[in-house]
Design an enzyme around this catalytic site. Structure first.
Site, mmCIF file in Angstrom:
data_model
loop_
_atom_site.group_PDB
_atom_site.id
_atom_site.type_symbol
_atom_site.label_atom_id
_atom_site.label_comp_id
_atom_site.label_asym_id
_atom_site.label_seq_id
_atom_site.Cartn_x
_atom_site.Cartn_y
_atom_site.Cartn_z
ATOM 1 N N ASN A 12 -2.736 1.731 -1.221
ATOM 2 C CA ASN A 12 -1.795 0.813 -1.861
ATOM 3 C C ASN A 12 -1.953 -0.549 -1.185
ATOM 4 O OD1 ASN A 12 0.359 -0.617 -2.839
ATOM 5 N ND2 ASN A 12 1.944 0.681 -1.929
ATOM 6 N N LYS A 14 -0.559 -3.225 -1.977
ATOM 7 C CA LYS A 14 0.671 -4.024 -2.082
ATOM 8 C C LYS A 14 0.319 -5.438 -2.567
ATOM 9 C CE LYS A 14 2.738 -0.986 1.271
ATOM 10 N NZ LYS A 14 3.745 -0.762 2.289
ATOM 11 N N HIS A 99 8.111 3.183 -5.447
ATOM 12 C CA HIS A 99 7.849 2.880 -4.035
ATOM 13 C C HIS A 99 9.134 2.344 -3.407
ATOM 14 C CE1 HIS A 99 6.270 0.974 -0.435
ATOM 15 N NE2 HIS A 99 5.209 1.742 -0.580
ATOM 16 N N GLU A 101 9.691 -0.045 -1.566
ATOM 17 C CA GLU A 101 9.840 -1.501 -1.662
ATOM 18 C C GLU A 101 10.384 -1.897 -3.039
ATOM 19 O OE1 GLU A 101 5.865 -2.387 -0.302
ATOM 20 O OE2 GLU A 101 6.430 -1.548 1.641
ATOM 21 N N GLU A 169 7.201 9.231 1.449
ATOM 22 C CA GLU A 169 7.051 8.073 2.326
ATOM 23 C C GLU A 169 8.393 7.773 2.986
ATOM 24 O OE1 GLU A 169 3.388 5.557 1.068
ATOM 25 O OE2 GLU A 169 5.170 4.714 0.153
ATOM 26 N N GLY A 175 4.785 0.737 7.446
ATOM 27 C CA GLY A 175 4.432 -0.528 8.090
ATOM 28 C C GLY A 175 4.977 -0.691 9.495
ATOM 29 N N SER A 215 2.413 4.534 7.699
ATOM 30 C CA SER A 215 1.657 4.334 8.950
ATOM 31 C C SER A 215 0.539 5.352 9.157
ATOM 32 C CB SER A 215 2.598 4.311 10.166
ATOM 33 O OG SER A 215 3.468 3.207 10.081
HETATM 34 P P1 13P Z 1 1.626 1.596 5.618
HETATM 35 O O1 13P Z 1 0.455 2.550 5.579
HETATM 36 O O2 13P Z 1 1.207 0.170 5.825
HETATM 37 O O3 13P Z 1 2.686 2.058 6.563
HETATM 38 O O4 13P Z 1 2.283 1.596 4.152
HETATM 39 C C1 13P Z 1 2.567 2.819 3.549
HETATM 40 C C2 13P Z 1 2.928 2.575 2.140
HETATM 41 O O5 13P Z 1 3.959 2.014 1.839
HETATM 42 C C3 13P Z 1 1.984 3.029 1.117
HETATM 43 O O6 13P Z 1 2.554 3.016 -0.145
#
Ligand code: 13P
Length: 254
Positions: A12, A14, A99, A101, A169, A175, A215
């Site tokens: 992803n 983003k 997601h 976010e 997740e 992150g 992560s």
């Molecule tokens: P990270 O791998 O940067 O922690 O992000 C995970 C994520 O949100 C994947 O959709």
């Protein structure tokens, strides 16, 4: 891992990536060798602006692509929205929906996420439905209850292993460099499989790919991917580096 399930490692990106970054995808394609191809599926979910070009660059390597979100609507007066049909037309195979976010920053409810997952399925995309608890919910001992409620509210009826992927997740792991223990991941993934069994029937649930995200790095991928009922990874930051993404794919390949 689940023996009978072919794992999926999805990146992803983003809101990262300009057209020069298609080189990252091309490098992933170069590293997706016959050994990896035998054991693990890969997908890259770039920003919508790069989907068409990235899909074209990856098709020969048999690497899938996906959108990161889609509209609940098919077309029409919805300024700024991108429909699942448009993502499919640009070459996507998957679409991430729900997601954290999107749930947090854009106020998406379980009902919205379900409508998006249904829209994706209608366009013949496989939705990657994301669920996961916040730090406060985990500390209050509510992680399983939260995840089960999200599943009940956001998984379309009648989904099958071929039309659904679920990603766990934990919000606090995204992150941050923090990850749950293998035992905690095992507990949640087992609960997800069981809840899907209640929602979709045992046979369908048994084949749905359950990804872990949050992560995931080359250094922790083997441990996380070896947990029961973890059938791949949804990778954020590390998916922007071809060598790291490929290392995670190799960890997933056993
Ligand atoms: P990270 O791998 O940067 O922690 O992000 C995970 C994520 O949100 C994947 O959709």
């Amino acid at each position: 891992m689940t023996r009978s399930i072919r794992p999926l490692v999805a990146g992803n990106w983003k809101m990262n990536g300009l057209k020069a970054d298609i080189a990252i995808a091309a490098e992933v394609a170069k590293g997706y060798d016959t050994v990896l191809k035998q054991g693990v599926d890969l997908a890259i979910c770039p920003p919508a602006t790069l989907l068409f070009t990235t899909s074209a660059a990856l098709i020969g390597a048999r690497i899938a692509t996906g959108g990161q979100d889609c509209s609940t609507q098919n077309s029409g007066a919805f300024t700024g929205e991108v429909s699942a049909a448009m993502l499919a037309d640009a070459g996507a195979n998957f679409c991430i929906v729900g997601h954290s976010e999107r749930r947090t920053l854009h106020g998406e409810t379980n009902a919205t996420v379900m409508a998006k997952a249904e829209a994706a399925q209608k366009a013949l995309l496989v939705p990657i439905v994301c669920v996961g608890e916040t730090r406060e919910e985990r500390e209050a001992g509510k992680a399983l209850a939260v995840v089960k409620k999200q599943l009940r509210g956001s998984i379309p009826d009648g989904a099958t292993a071929a039309t659904l992927v679920v990603a766990y997740e934990p919000v606090w792991a995204i992150g941050t460099g923090l990850t749950p223990t293998a035992a905690d991941v095992a507990e949640v993934h087992e609960a997800i499989r069981a809840e899907l069994g209640r929602l979709l029937g045992k046979a369908a649930a048994a084949g749905v790919r359950l990804l872990y995200g949050g992560s995931v790095k080359p250094s922790n991928a083997s441990e996380l991917m070896n947990v029961a009922n973890v059938d791949g990874a949804l990778v954020g930051g590390a998916s922007l580096k071809a060598d790291e993404f490929l290392a995670i794919a190799r960890a997933c390949n056993g």
